[in-house]
Design a protein around this motif. Structure first.
Motif, PDB file in Angstrom:
ATOM      1  N   ASP A 190       0.828  -1.206   0.000  1.00 48.53           N
ATOM      2  CA  ASP A 190       0.000   0.000   0.000  1.00 48.53           C
ATOM      3  C   ASP A 190       0.864   1.258   0.000  1.00 48.53           C
ATOM      4  O   ASP A 190       0.552   2.241  -0.667  1.00 48.53           O
ATOM      5  CB  ASP A 190      -0.928   0.011   1.223  1.00 48.53           C
ATOM      6  N   ILE A 191       1.962   1.228   0.764  1.00 53.73           N
ATOM      7  CA  ILE A 191       2.936   2.320   0.764  1.00 53.73           C
ATOM      8  C   ILE A 191       4.256   1.737   0.280  1.00 53.73           C
ATOM      9  O   ILE A 191       4.855   0.907   0.964  1.00 53.73           O
ATOM     10  CB  ILE A 191       3.103   2.933   2.169  1.00 53.73           C
ATOM     11  N   PRO A 192       4.714   2.114  -0.903  1.00 53.57           N
ATOM     12  CA  PRO A 192       5.918   1.480  -1.475  1.00 53.57           C
ATOM     13  C   PRO A 192       7.168   1.759  -0.649  1.00 53.57           C
ATOM     14  O   PRO A 192       7.349   2.851  -0.112  1.00 53.57           O
ATOM     15  CB  PRO A 192       6.014   2.105  -2.871  1.00 53.57           C
ATOM     16  N   MET A 193       8.048   0.771  -0.565  1.00 56.50           N
ATOM     17  CA  MET A 193       9.291   0.926   0.184  1.00 56.50           C
ATOM     18  C   MET A 193      10.380   1.589  -0.665  1.00 56.50           C
ATOM     19  O   MET A 193      11.130   2.422  -0.189  1.00 56.50           O
ATOM     20  CB  MET A 193       9.772  -0.433   0.697  1.00 56.50           C
ATOM     21  N   LEU A 194      10.500   1.154  -1.929  1.00 54.83           N
ATOM     22  CA  LEU A 194      11.453   1.747  -2.876  1.00 54.83           C
ATOM     23  C   LEU A 194      12.901   1.619  -2.408  1.00 54.83           C
ATOM     24  O   LEU A 194      13.727   2.506  -2.647  1.00 54.83           O
ATOM     25  CB  LEU A 194      11.114   3.228  -3.127  1.00 54.83           C
ATOM     26  N   GLU A 195      13.221   0.525  -1.756  1.00 57.14           N
ATOM     27  CA  GLU A 195      14.595   0.330  -1.284  1.00 57.14           C
ATOM     28  C   GLU A 195      15.597   0.296  -2.432  1.00 57.14           C
ATOM     29  O   GLU A 195      16.761   0.662  -2.255  1.00 57.14           O
ATOM     30  CB  GLU A 195      14.686  -0.963  -0.473  1.00 57.14           C
ATOM     31  N   GLU A 196      15.153  -0.131  -3.610  1.00 59.87           N
ATOM     32  CA  GLU A 196      16.064  -0.209  -4.744  1.00 59.87           C
ATOM     33  C   GLU A 196      16.509   1.176  -5.225  1.00 59.87           C
ATOM     34  O   GLU A 196      17.451   1.296  -6.006  1.00 59.87           O
ATOM     35  CB  GLU A 196      15.415  -0.988  -5.894  1.00 59.87           C
ATOM     36  N   LEU A 197      15.833   2.233  -4.783  1.00 55.72           N
ATOM     37  CA  LEU A 197      16.203   3.595  -5.162  1.00 55.72           C
ATOM     38  C   LEU A 197      17.041   4.282  -4.085  1.00 55.72           C
ATOM     39  O   LEU A 197      17.242   5.495  -4.133  1.00 55.72           O
ATOM     40  CB  LEU A 197      14.950   4.435  -5.428  1.00 55.72           C
ATOM     41  N   GLY A 198      17.542   3.512  -3.121  1.00 53.23           N
ATOM     42  CA  GLY A 198      18.214   4.106  -1.976  1.00 53.23           C
ATOM     43  C   GLY A 198      19.435   4.938  -2.311  1.00 53.23           C
ATOM     44  O   GLY A 198      19.807   5.828  -1.544  1.00 53.23           O
TER      45      GLY A 198
END
Length: 412
Positions: A190-198
């Motif tokens: 529901d709320i994206p983590m986006l760890e790959e964009l860190g």
């Protein structure tokens, strides 16, 4: 209507190759009887993705889309400008981050015009956004792209009622593409983590996160809010949305992703005592200190050169022309302040900030080359010098860019 053949004449226009296809239409380049380059938008009998494009919407919303209708027939619309390509094929990998964001903001401004008349645009896929010969993006109308793929809002895919906040989701996914240079993955949360964009600027990651929440109530509630946050993404703590399980990593103001620091090579402990401890060691036995000494001397001499050049220019022109803060930062996010000489052609003198130290030699060279080229285009500068404190870190001289070490004695 069947697909139009290249080099055929339609409505008095010589039709060129197809630029892109969307549900229900094929868009060609063309040349009309007045030798104007035009877009040839041809209605197809068979649609894809089960979606029937409202052909009338193209002409109805032409002004809002940023196109001019030249001629309209039952199955063909001629419009200007002519598409030269699509947003997805722009040279993203060769552009600095601020250049990529500028193109994203141009798309956002078109969507803002639609929102001003309360019209949702629909899916904003880079495959269905046209660009002109100046690489400036434009749309052919609302609801051009299909209702499937990584840029589609969840409420669109599930056939729920869409509103203007659906465009915000799609724009957030488009911003992911602009920042990362690749299509965003499916996001089940529901709320994206986006760890790959860190590794990318934390402010942009937080903006993408807030724009692409699954629940429309958790997103930006207006496009104006999104645009304002993109303009000030460097103030990462005050934009977008933080995730309780993800730490902001790149919290600086870098226009490129910083390189990972290199691990220092271990130095082996001496196994033998010197036979003559009273003898002074030779300089050649300590190449590290020698290298630092040479670099330090070189930087000192380089700064003397800067002082001499500034003094020389001041004696002739009596002054340097300081650049406004927004013009300095437009050159590079690393620039703290900059000036140009009043003579013609002018010479650039700029001070870089401490974030310069985070870049590798290769990244510094790319940044310096881009900066000097931008200064040459904007002010016609002949040469330029970048320094940090009293150390020269790069210069452009006789068309050649040279990058030096820094005050901290980096290996270059």
């Amino acid at each position: 209507m069947s697909e139009t053949a290249t080099n055929a004449f339609v409505a008095g226009v010589l039709v060129g190759k197809p630029i892109f296809r969307a549900p229900g239409i094929v868009v060609h380049g063309g040349l009309d009887g007045e030798d104007r380059e035009v877009a040839v938008i041809v209605l197809q009998a068979v649609t894809t993705d089960g979606q029937q494009l409202n052909f009338e919407n193209i002409a109805r919303y032409a002004d809002t889309s940023g196109i001019e209708i030249i001629k309209e027939e039952r199955h063909v619309i001629l419009a200007s400008p002519e598409p030269k390509g699509i947003f997805a094929d722009l040279p993203w990998s060769s552009w600095r981050l601020d250049e990529r964001l500028r193109h994203f903001q141009e798309v956002a401004q078109i969507v803002l015009r639609f929102h001003a008349i309360e019209v949702p645009v629909g899916t904003l896929s880079p495959k269905y956004i046209a660009v002109d010969d100046g690489l400036k993006p434009f749309l052919l109308g609302p609801r051009i792209a299909p209702r499937s793929g990584p840029f589609v809002p969840p409420e669109t895919a599930s056939e729920r009622r869409i509103d203007l906040r659906s465009d915000i989701y799609s724009l957030g996914r488009l911003l992911y593409f602009v920042v990362a240079g690749e299509e965003p993955p499916r996001e089940p949360r529901d709320i994206p983590m986006l760890e790959e964009l860190g590794s990318y600027p934390a402010g942009l990651v937080r903006i993408i996160r807030k724009a692409t929440c699954r629940n429309p109530d958790d997103r930006y509630q207006s496009l104006d809010e999104l645009i304002v946050d993109v303009d000030r993404y460097r103030e990462h703590a005050g934009v977008g949305m933080v995730h309780p399980e993800v730490d902001d990593r790149n919290t600086g103001i870098l226009s490129v992703v910083p390189d990972a620091p290199k691990e220092p090579e271990p130095v082996a402990a001496p196994t033998e005592l010197p036979s003559e401890p009273s003898q002074k060691p030779k300089v050649a036995r300590d190449p590290i200190k020698l290298g630092k000494l040479l670099r330090g001397s070189g930087l000192a001499l380089a700064f003397v050169g800067i002082a001499f050049l500034v003094s020389d220019y001041l004696s002739v022109q009596r002054a340097l022309q300081p650049l406004p803060a927004h013009e300095s930062s437009a050159l590079s996010s690393f620039i703290r302040e900059a000036s140009v000489t009043r003579d013609r052609p002018p010479v650039l003198f700029a001070q870089v900030d401490e974030s310069w130290e985070l870049l590798s030699t290769e990244s510094r060279r790319k940044e310096a080359e881009s900066l000097f080229e931008a200064a040459k285009t904007k002010w016609g500068t002949r040469d330029g010098f970048l320094h940090r404190g009293n150390a020269l870190v790069a210069h452009s001289w006789s068309g050649e860019v040279t990058v030096f070490g820094s005050l901290h004695g980096d290996e270059e």
